[in-house]
Design a protein around this motif. Structure first.
Motif, PDB file in Angstrom:
ATOM      1  N   ALA A 176      39.579  51.332  21.236  1.00 32.70           N
ATOM      2  CA  ALA A 176      40.734  52.118  21.954  1.00 32.70           C
ATOM      3  C   ALA A 176      40.588  53.533  21.603  1.00 32.70           C
ATOM      4  CB  ALA A 176      42.028  51.783  20.882  1.00 32.70           C
ATOM      5  N   SER A 177      39.798  54.158  22.486  1.00 30.34           N
ATOM      6  CA  SER A 177      39.138  55.443  22.467  1.00 30.34           C
ATOM      7  C   SER A 177      40.283  56.546  22.855  1.00 30.34           C
ATOM      8  CB  SER A 177      37.779  55.701  22.817  1.00 30.34           C
ATOM      9  OG  SER A 177      37.617  56.938  23.217  1.00 30.34           O
ATOM     10  N   LEU A 178      40.552  57.495  22.207  1.00 30.37           N
ATOM     11  CA  LEU A 178      41.474  58.823  22.562  1.00 30.37           C
ATOM     12  C   LEU A 178      40.572  59.687  23.404  1.00 30.37           C
ATOM     13  CD1 LEU A 178      43.698  59.292  19.393  1.00 30.37           C
ATOM     14  CD2 LEU A 178      44.527  58.336  21.611  1.00 30.37           C
ATOM     15  N   MET A 179      39.223  59.925  22.999  1.00 30.30           N
ATOM     16  CA  MET A 179      38.338  60.654  23.774  1.00 30.30           C
ATOM     17  C   MET A 179      38.161  60.214  24.997  1.00 30.30           C
ATOM     18  SD  MET A 179      36.374  63.106  23.838  1.00 30.30           S
ATOM     19  CE  MET A 179      35.306  63.983  22.606  1.00 30.30           C
ATOM     20  N   ARG A 180      38.213  58.882  25.295  1.00 25.45           N
ATOM     21  CA  ARG A 180      38.142  58.238  26.667  1.00 25.45           C
ATOM     22  C   ARG A 180      39.387  58.644  27.656  1.00 25.45           C
ATOM     23  NH1 ARG A 180      37.227  52.721  25.390  1.00 25.45           N
ATOM     24  NH2 ARG A 180      39.608  52.409  25.941  1.00 25.45           N
ATOM     25  N   LYS A 181      40.424  58.662  26.923  1.00 19.47           N
ATOM     26  CA  LYS A 181      41.618  58.988  27.620  1.00 19.47           C
ATOM     27  C   LYS A 181      41.452  60.441  28.045  1.00 19.47           C
ATOM     28  CE  LYS A 181      45.228  55.966  26.280  1.00 19.47           C
ATOM     29  NZ  LYS A 181      45.822  55.662  25.152  1.00 19.47           N
ATOM     30  N   ALA A 182      41.238  61.486  26.990  1.00 20.09           N
ATOM     31  CA  ALA A 182      40.992  62.776  27.354  1.00 20.09           C
ATOM     32  C   ALA A 182      39.966  63.171  28.644  1.00 20.09           C
ATOM     33  CB  ALA A 182      40.677  63.492  25.890  1.00 20.09           C
ATOM     34  N   MET A 183      38.991  62.279  28.416  1.00 24.16           N
ATOM     35  CA  MET A 183      38.246  62.404  29.770  1.00 24.16           C
ATOM     36  C   MET A 183      38.513  61.651  30.940  1.00 24.16           C
ATOM     37  SD  MET A 183      34.518  61.731  27.335  1.00 24.16           S
ATOM     38  CE  MET A 183      33.611  61.523  28.682  1.00 24.16           C
ATOM     39  N   ASN A 184      39.841  61.143  30.900  1.00 20.00           N
ATOM     40  CA  ASN A 184      40.308  60.515  32.005  1.00 20.00           C
ATOM     41  C   ASN A 184      39.387  59.393  32.742  1.00 20.00           C
ATOM     42  OD1 ASN A 184      42.915  61.401  32.883  1.00 20.00           O
ATOM     43  ND2 ASN A 184      42.184  63.390  33.716  1.00 20.00           N
ATOM     44  N   GLN A 185      38.815  58.670  31.742  1.00 24.96           N
ATOM     45  CA  GLN A 185      38.016  57.728  32.322  1.00 24.96           C
ATOM     46  C   GLN A 185      38.756  56.362  32.610  1.00 24.96           C
ATOM     47  OE1 GLN A 185      34.442  57.462  32.974  1.00 24.96           O
ATOM     48  NE2 GLN A 185      34.800  59.666  33.293  1.00 24.96           N
ATOM     49  N   HIS A 186      38.514  55.813  34.057  1.00 21.66           N
ATOM     50  CA  HIS A 186      39.380  54.464  34.221  1.00 21.66           C
ATOM     51  C   HIS A 186      38.242  53.416  33.671  1.00 21.66           C
ATOM     52  CE1 HIS A 186      41.077  51.513  36.410  1.00 21.66           C
ATOM     53  NE2 HIS A 186      39.866  51.169  37.165  1.00 21.66           N
ATOM     54  N   LEU A 187      39.050  52.608  33.063  1.00 23.22           N
ATOM     55  CA  LEU A 187      38.399  51.461  32.344  1.00 23.22           C
ATOM     56  C   LEU A 187      38.325  50.146  33.245  1.00 23.22           C
ATOM     57  CD1 LEU A 187      37.550  51.275  29.516  1.00 23.22           C
ATOM     58  CD2 LEU A 187      39.534  50.355  28.898  1.00 23.22           C
ATOM     59  N   VAL A 188      37.060  49.776  33.584  1.00 21.07           N
ATOM     60  CA  VAL A 188      36.959  48.453  34.116  1.00 21.07           C
ATOM     61  C   VAL A 188      36.664  47.458  33.163  1.00 21.07           C
ATOM     62  CG1 VAL A 188      35.418  47.136  36.012  1.00 21.07           C
ATOM     63  CG2 VAL A 188      35.803  49.799  36.062  1.00 21.07           C
ATOM     64  N   THR A 189      37.667  46.484  33.247  1.00 17.30           N
ATOM     65  CA  THR A 189      37.823  45.557  32.292  1.00 17.30           C
ATOM     66  C   THR A 189      37.551  43.915  32.739  1.00 17.30           C
ATOM     67  OG1 THR A 189      39.520  46.745  30.903  1.00 17.30           O
ATOM     68  CG2 THR A 189      39.331  44.669  30.501  1.00 17.30           C
ATOM     69  N   THR A 190      37.077  43.275  31.933  1.00 22.20           N
ATOM     70  CA  THR A 190      36.683  41.855  32.164  1.00 22.20           C
ATOM     71  C   THR A 190      37.316  40.870  30.977  1.00 22.20           C
ATOM     72  OG1 THR A 190      34.642  42.316  33.320  1.00 22.20           O
ATOM     73  CG2 THR A 190      34.913  39.925  32.718  1.00 22.20           C
ATOM     74  N   GLN A 191      38.162  39.952  31.324  1.00 25.46           N
ATOM     75  CA  GLN A 191      38.646  39.299  30.349  1.00 25.46           C
ATOM     76  C   GLN A 191      38.049  37.792  30.502  1.00 25.46           C
ATOM     77  OE1 GLN A 191      42.711  39.640  31.080  1.00 25.46           O
ATOM     78  NE2 GLN A 191      42.779  41.233  29.280  1.00 25.46           N
ATOM     79  N   TYR A 192      38.178  36.937  29.422  1.00 24.29           N
ATOM     80  CA  TYR A 192      37.646  35.651  29.192  1.00 24.29           C
ATOM     81  C   TYR A 192      38.363  34.461  29.271  1.00 24.29           C
ATOM     82  CZ  TYR A 192      33.172  38.500  29.406  1.00 24.29           C
ATOM     83  OH  TYR A 192      32.057  39.319  29.661  1.00 24.29           O
ATOM     84  N   ASN A 193      37.976  33.428  29.736  1.00 24.69           N
ATOM     85  CA  ASN A 193      38.803  32.169  29.458  1.00 24.69           C
ATOM     86  C   ASN A 193      38.635  31.445  28.237  1.00 24.69           C
ATOM     87  OD1 ASN A 193      36.154  31.032  29.648  1.00 24.69           O
ATOM     88  ND2 ASN A 193      36.687  29.631  31.204  1.00 24.69           N
ATOM     89  N   HIS A 194      38.169  32.189  27.330  1.00 25.56           N
ATOM     90  CA  HIS A 194      37.994  31.612  25.715  1.00 25.56           C
ATOM     91  C   HIS A 194      38.222  32.685  24.864  1.00 25.56           C
ATOM     92  CE1 HIS A 194      34.244  32.622  27.220  1.00 25.56           C
ATOM     93  NE2 HIS A 194      34.007  33.291  26.111  1.00 25.56           N
ATOM     94  N   HIS A 195      38.614  32.352  23.533  1.00 21.89           N
ATOM     95  CA  HIS A 195      38.558  33.023  22.455  1.00 21.89           C
ATOM     96  C   HIS A 195      37.689  32.488  21.398  1.00 21.89           C
ATOM     97  CE1 HIS A 195      43.151  33.884  23.303  1.00 21.89           C
ATOM     98  NE2 HIS A 195      42.410  34.763  24.279  1.00 21.89           N
ATOM     99  N   PHE A 196      37.602  33.422  20.295  1.00 18.87           N
ATOM    100  CA  PHE A 196      36.576  32.780  19.165  1.00 18.87           C
ATOM    101  C   PHE A 196      37.291  33.015  17.808  1.00 18.87           C
ATOM    102  CE2 PHE A 196      33.420  34.292  22.184  1.00 18.87           C
ATOM    103  CZ  PHE A 196      32.456  33.333  22.299  1.00 18.87           C
ATOM    104  N   LEU A 197      36.985  31.865  16.953  1.00 20.65           N
ATOM    105  CA  LEU A 197      37.179  32.119  15.487  1.00 20.65           C
ATOM    106  C   LEU A 197      36.051  32.292  14.821  1.00 20.65           C
ATOM    107  CD1 LEU A 197      39.937  28.874  15.368  1.00 20.65           C
ATOM    108  CD2 LEU A 197      40.148  31.230  15.606  1.00 20.65           C
ATOM    109  N   THR A 198      36.339  33.091  13.700  1.00 23.76           N
ATOM    110  CA  THR A 198      35.014  33.577  13.014  1.00 23.76           C
ATOM    111  C   THR A 198      35.463  33.600  11.588  1.00 23.76           C
ATOM    112  OG1 THR A 198      33.332  35.163  12.876  1.00 23.76           O
ATOM    113  CG2 THR A 198      35.557  35.983  13.696  1.00 23.76           C
ATOM    114  N   VAL A 199      34.418  33.271  10.910  1.00 24.92           N
ATOM    115  CA  VAL A 199      34.855  33.610   9.310  1.00 24.92           C
ATOM    116  C   VAL A 199      33.285  33.376   8.578  1.00 24.92           C
ATOM    117  CG1 VAL A 199      34.814  30.987   8.997  1.00 24.92           C
ATOM    118  CG2 VAL A 199      36.219  32.418   7.353  1.00 24.92           C
ATOM    119  N   THR A 200      33.257  33.865   7.312  1.00 18.70           N
ATOM    120  CA  THR A 200      31.970  33.643   6.634  1.00 18.70           C
ATOM    121  C   THR A 200      32.271  32.867   5.457  1.00 18.70           C
ATOM    122  OG1 THR A 200      31.326  36.068   7.221  1.00 18.70           O
ATOM    123  CG2 THR A 200      30.654  34.981   4.906  1.00 18.70           C
TER     124      THR A 200
END
Ligand SMILES: Cc1cc2nc3c(=O)[nH]c(=O)nc-3n(C[C@H](O)[C@H](O)[C@H](O)COP(=O)(O)OP(=O)(O)OC[C@H]3O[C@@H](n4cnc5c(N)ncnc54)[C@H](O)[C@@H]3O)c2cc1C
Length: 446
Positions: A176-200
């Motif tokens: 979540a970058s504020l600098m990216r916003k200040a630079m007016n950069q359009h974000l190209v986003t890909t979402q996925y059909n899965h999630h992950f669970l993670t733990v140590t």
């Protein structure tokens, strides 16, 4: 008003790498970091060979090696599982980092916060390194949109609001970058059909190899850390997390016991769902990493799917590369902001390629059909069997070089493994490794 040469927003692994590289070259740098305590959420822990090479250049490789565990091979298993979850057969495919001709032919696992501590401790020794924590970058208070020059930023540091001035500003604040916003950069986003669970969780002392198990309906990965721990990931469908939580912790631990019975007494030490983190993979890219006297690095510029273990490495490699460029700009009095574009020219192409590789690796595990697993098994076997395909894949994910995929690879994919000339392979594989002039072209051209 405080004045610095470079201000970095975000003291994650990317921002700290950049700050260390700059402070080592006597550039007066300020890192603004919001979080007071080490982060509790899991982040990247797998170091690729190229990141190790950068740490060697910065003189911290020995510390990193001491605190990490070497993984020269990733052992993958494709498992045939029936309706009741009984395993009838499995196919073994090793992925060899140790075939690469580089100073560190291995991946390494290191706890994320330990790595940050190593970089921070080294930077702290240098008088040009300044670190404000907890401090939050709020906004730019002086900027010329036309000339794209950012001059002043407002930072909340403790109880005070301070204006900071700098020659260059770098956004290293993660997704979540504020600098990216200040630079007016359009974000190209890909979402996925899965999630992950993670733990140590704890591991036996002799469990020191990385393993990934996939059947037509499950995927788990086990990556040993130093200090007798293992980081694990499990792929799930969206929504499954809530169902699993309702049904009980065994829905998480059972697949680990099924695939890796020797871990039964260890995985069952996970006491509650609170320890297990849900990770929603996302890929995003932007068009420009540099605008005027500002640049963005790491997750702020490109989030990648975690399947190939690349996110943290891209941030480190961005930091090392931009640090070298800025140091060169100060050393050679080449402070015109247009020179910052040299960073983008080196790093954007590489990050885009790695982002694509991570994306395809993710697609390989995205659907839970038996025919899909057969296709994946066929592809993996071919990649393992053909020396060129195997080498290309490992070289490309290592970050040490890039060997372009060609139509010949399609023939290699379907043809016999013996179909290659050893002498030519040696020559081409050497050429594919990034040279110093590929990494740092500004050192060569004035
Ligand atoms: C849950 C999760 C799991 C992950 N697992 C893996 C994995 O298994 N393998 C892998 O390779 N990668 C993984 N990643 C990705 C990897 O951790 C990131 O790619 C890497 O940490 C990026 O580094 P960075 O320095 O760009 O950003 P970050 O590590 O996100 O650091 C950004 C820093 O900026 C600070 N900040 C943000 N906003 C401000 C502000 N306004 N002012 C001041 N400071 C600010 C934050 O506090 C943070 O410390 C994971 C990421 C997440 C979120």
């Amino acid at each position: 008003m405080e004045k610095f040469q470079v201000v970095i927003i975000g003291g994650g692994v990317g921002g700290l790498t950049l700050a260390l590289r700059l402070a080592q070259s006597n550039v007066k740098v300020l890192v603004i970091e919001r979080d007071k305590n080490p982060g509790k959420i899991y982040k990247g822990e797998l170091l690729q060979p190229k990141s190790l090479l950068h740490f060697q250049e910065m003189g911290i490789a020995d510390n990193v090696l001491k605190e990490s565990l070497a993984l020269p091979t990733i052992h993958t298993y494709e498992v045939k599982e029936d309706k009741n979850g009984t395993i009838s057969d499995s196919m073994y495919i090793p992925l060899h980092y140790d075939r690469l001709e580089t100073a560190f032919p291995e991946a390494r696992m290191i706890p994320h916060e330990k790595l940050k501590e190593i970089i921070f401790k080294e930077a702290e020794k240098l008088e040009n390194f300044h670190y404000w924590n907890p401090a939050v970058f709020k906004k730019f208070t002086k900027m010329d949109q036309k000339k794209k020059k950012f001059s002043k930023a407002s930072v909340k540091y403790g109880e005070k609001e301070i204006d900071v001035e700098a020659d260059f500003f770098v956004g290293a604040e993660g997704r979540a970058s504020l600098m990216r916003k200040a630079m007016n950069q359009h974000l190209v986003t890909t979402q996925y059909n899965h999630h992950f669970l993670t733990v140590t969780f704890p591991r036996p002392a002799n469990y020191t190899e990385a393993r990934m198990y996939a059947s037509h309906k499950s995927f788990i990965g086990l990556f040993p850390l130093p200090n007798n721990e293992v980081r694990c990931v499990m792929l799930i469908k969206p929504g499954e997390y809530n169902r699993m939580k309702k049904e009980g912790l065994h829905t998480f631990t059972d697949p680990f016991i099924q695939f890796e019975p020797e871990l039964k007494d260890y995985v069952t030490q996970i006491a509650s769902w609170k320890q297990i983190q849900l990770m929603i993979p996302i890929r995003h890219n932007i068009h420009e990493y540099v605008q005027g006297n500002a640049a963005i690095i790491g997750d702020a510029a490109h989030a990648v799917h975690p399947m190939a273990g690349e996110g943290m490495n891209l941030a480190i490699q961005d930091g090392a590369n931009l640090g070298d460029l800025l140091a060169w700009m100060y050393e050679n009095n080449q402070l015109h902001p247009k020179n910052l574009k040299k960073f983008e020219r080196v790093r954007k192409k590489r990050s885009d390629r790695i982002s694509m590789l991570s994306h395809f690796s993710a697609l390989g595990y995205a659907w839970s059909f038996r025919w899909y697993q057969f296709g994946r098994m066929f592809a993996l076997k071919r990649f393992e069997r053909h020396p060129i395909l195997h080498y290309k894949h490992m070289l490309n994910i290592s970050g040490v070089g890039w060997w372009t995929y060609t139509p010949m690879d399609v023939l290699r994919f379907f043809g016999p493994a013996s179909m290659y000339l050893k002498r030519r392979f040696k020559k081409r594989s050497k050429e594919a490794i990034f040279s110093e002039s590929d990494d740092y072209p500004w050192r060569y051209k004035k």
